[in-house]
Design a protein around this motif. Sequence first.
Motif, short mmCIF file in Angstrom:
data_model
loop_
_atom_site.label_atom_id
_atom_site.label_comp_id
_atom_site.label_asym_id
_atom_site.label_seq_id
_atom_site.Cartn_x
_atom_site.Cartn_y
_atom_site.Cartn_z
N GLY A 1 0.76 -1.23 0.00
CA GLY A 1 0.00 0.00 0.00
C GLY A 1 0.80 1.29 0.00
O GLY A 1 0.21 2.36 -0.11
N ALA A 2 2.13 1.21 0.11
CA ALA A 2 2.92 2.44 0.08
C ALA A 2 2.79 3.11 -1.29
O ALA A 2 2.56 2.45 -2.30
N TYR A 3 2.96 4.42 -1.33
CA TYR A 3 2.86 5.16 -2.58
C TYR A 3 3.89 4.66 -3.60
O TYR A 3 5.02 4.31 -3.24
N GLY B 1 12.87 2.94 1.56
CA GLY B 1 11.97 3.86 2.25
C GLY B 1 10.73 3.16 2.75
O GLY B 1 10.24 3.43 3.87
N THR B 2 10.18 2.24 1.94
CA THR B 2 9.00 1.48 2.36
C THR B 2 9.31 0.62 3.57
O THR B 2 8.53 0.55 4.52
N LEU B 3 10.47 -0.04 3.54
CA LEU B 3 10.87 -0.88 4.68
C LEU B 3 11.04 -0.03 5.93
O LEU B 3 10.59 -0.42 7.02
N SER B 4 11.65 1.12 5.79
CA SER B 4 11.91 1.96 6.95
C SER B 4 10.63 2.41 7.64
O SER B 4 10.57 2.50 8.87
N LEU B 5 9.58 2.66 6.85
CA LEU B 5 8.31 3.14 7.42
C LEU B 5 7.39 2.01 7.86
O LEU B 5 6.37 2.27 8.50
N GLU C 1 20.52 -4.18 -3.52
CA GLU C 1 21.16 -2.90 -3.28
C GLU C 1 20.20 -1.80 -2.85
O GLU C 1 20.62 -0.72 -2.42
N ALA C 2 18.90 -2.03 -2.99
CA ALA C 2 17.92 -1.00 -2.63
C ALA C 2 17.76 -0.83 -1.13
O ALA C 2 17.11 0.11 -0.68
N PHE C 3 18.33 -1.74 -0.36
CA PHE C 3 18.15 -1.71 1.10
C PHE C 3 19.46 -1.31 1.79
O PHE C 3 20.56 -1.52 1.26
N LEU C 4 19.31 -0.79 2.98
CA LEU C 4 20.46 -0.33 3.75
C LEU C 4 21.13 -1.51 4.45
O LEU C 4 20.46 -2.35 5.05
N LEU C 5 22.44 -1.55 4.37
CA LEU C 5 23.21 -2.58 5.07
C LEU C 5 23.18 -2.30 6.56
O LEU C 5 23.45 -1.19 7.02
N CYS C 6 22.84 -3.33 7.36
CA CYS C 6 22.91 -3.23 8.81
C CYS C 6 23.29 -4.59 9.37
O CYS C 6 23.43 -5.56 8.62
N VAL D 1 17.74 2.80 -5.50
CA VAL D 1 18.78 2.40 -4.55
C VAL D 1 18.84 3.37 -3.38
O VAL D 1 18.84 4.58 -3.56
N SER D 2 18.88 2.81 -2.19
CA SER D 2 18.99 3.66 -0.99
C SER D 2 20.45 4.01 -0.72
O SER D 2 21.36 3.35 -1.20
N SER D 3 20.67 5.06 0.03
CA SER D 3 22.04 5.46 0.36
C SER D 3 22.65 4.44 1.30
O SER D 3 21.98 3.86 2.15
N ASN D 4 23.96 4.23 1.16
CA ASN D 4 24.64 3.20 1.93
C ASN D 4 25.32 3.82 3.14
O ASN D 4 26.51 4.12 3.12
N ARG D 5 24.55 4.07 4.19
CA ARG D 5 25.10 4.62 5.42
C ARG D 5 25.25 3.47 6.43
O ARG D 5 24.65 3.48 7.49
N ALA D 6 26.05 2.49 6.07
CA ALA D 6 26.18 1.30 6.90
C ALA D 6 27.09 1.57 8.10
O ALA D 6 28.06 2.33 8.02
N SER D 7 26.78 0.93 9.19
CA SER D 7 27.59 1.07 10.40
C SER D 7 28.82 0.18 10.29
O SER D 7 28.89 -0.74 9.46
N GLN D 8 29.78 0.47 11.11
CA GLN D 8 30.99 -0.35 11.13
C GLN D 8 30.66 -1.79 11.53
O GLN D 8 31.27 -2.74 11.04
N GLU D 9 29.70 -1.95 12.43
CA GLU D 9 29.31 -3.30 12.84
C GLU D 9 28.74 -4.08 11.65
O GLU D 9 29.08 -5.25 11.45
N ALA D 10 27.90 -3.42 10.85
CA ALA D 10 27.31 -4.08 9.68
C ALA D 10 28.38 -4.48 8.68
O ALA D 10 28.35 -5.58 8.11
#
Length: 413
Positions: A226-228, A235-239, A274-279, A377-386
């Motif tokens: 149902g997301a736009y 973005g859909t996963l995050s919300l 690649e569309a999802f953020l690495l964590c 593609v989402s931005s890759n702001r992955a943490s050092q742990e990820a």
Amino acid sequence: MDRRRALALALIEFDRESNRQENRSVWVHEILKERKRHGEYHHPVQELRLDNGRFKAYFRMSRQDFDNLLSIVRPTITKQDTNYRDSIGPAERLSIFSIGPCLMTPLSFQILYLATGDSYRSIAFSYRVGFSTVVGIVQEVCEALWSCLVQDYMPFPKGEKWRAIAEDFAMICGFPNCVGAIDGKHIIIQAPANSGSMYYNYKGSYSIVFLAMVDARYRFLMVDVGAYGKSSDGGTLSLSAFGRALRNNTLGLPSDKPLPGTDRAMPYVFVADEAFLLCANMMRPYPWLNLAPEQRVFNYRLSTAWRMVECAFGILASQWRVYRRSLGVSPETAEKVVKATCILHNYIRGHSEEEDPSTLSFMPPESSPGMQCVGQVSSNRASQEALAVRDRFTSYFSSPIGRASWQNVQNES
């Protein structure tokens, strides 16, 4: 003169009322009254019950599965007869839903809608019911299927269920500690009225986003619909509720477990593109430029597990041909239709014979026009742990302990 004028006005009003009575729509049209004599459900569908193979080809499920499904949803979709007309029975409603927009007695009518993708109007003519009746049945049966089946056929994993899913991914896909493959698709719909660009996606069509997580046997574990259409996968996963639980570490994942043949504990992870953020609990591939041999191996191993969700989407679109065209319904109804097909997908796979893991195909069927990749593609702001978790998986897959039988390090280098 006043009395004559009053009489004339009264006669004119009487004539108008008479004309309104003559032109008033009938309660049940003469054509629809012949439903039980000439309607599709009361003749061809009943004849199909004599041949299970043809029944399954028509309704996309066996006669036994259909009857069992009917017994589950019957209390929810049964209507009462009135002095003016007979109600459409639950089997007919399900029939209308299954085959194009449905199966005919509500269930038959509903299954027909999903399986063939026929328009509301063509189903109304075929089953000899009103157009508005078809619209109501599709929405009603979609809701009934989801509410009646979700607890048994799509319960959110807990405790030992997560470990069982991980064992399947390790055995079938060669990716240990994996508890789900995640991806999103656009469900193409007609442009909603007064919606602006909210549903307009990057491929130039109107859509809602369908986000799903599946196990190694193509069964849906979670769906968010149902997301736009302008939204990305990430973005859909995050919300979504799942995304919030992932961030807050409230999914109930088991405690970290060492990879086979090692003694260092590793977290349970989901695999995505690649569309999802690495964590730490979400693995995505390395960027495809200037990869080291070990990174290419990791990307291949991850894609083998991630392809399970692509295969599930392909099976869904092949099973329910409603996805082969743009859904001519509102976004709210489209959401109900997608959720109904997902729960029916799990229901049918749950009643079929268990597949031999060695025979499961990893190649997804061709994509359907009504279901498109999200692809942003989402931005890759992955943490050092990820990053560290991904590197440890990478080292393991190229080590003598974690290397698959098909790997040839010399050729890859």
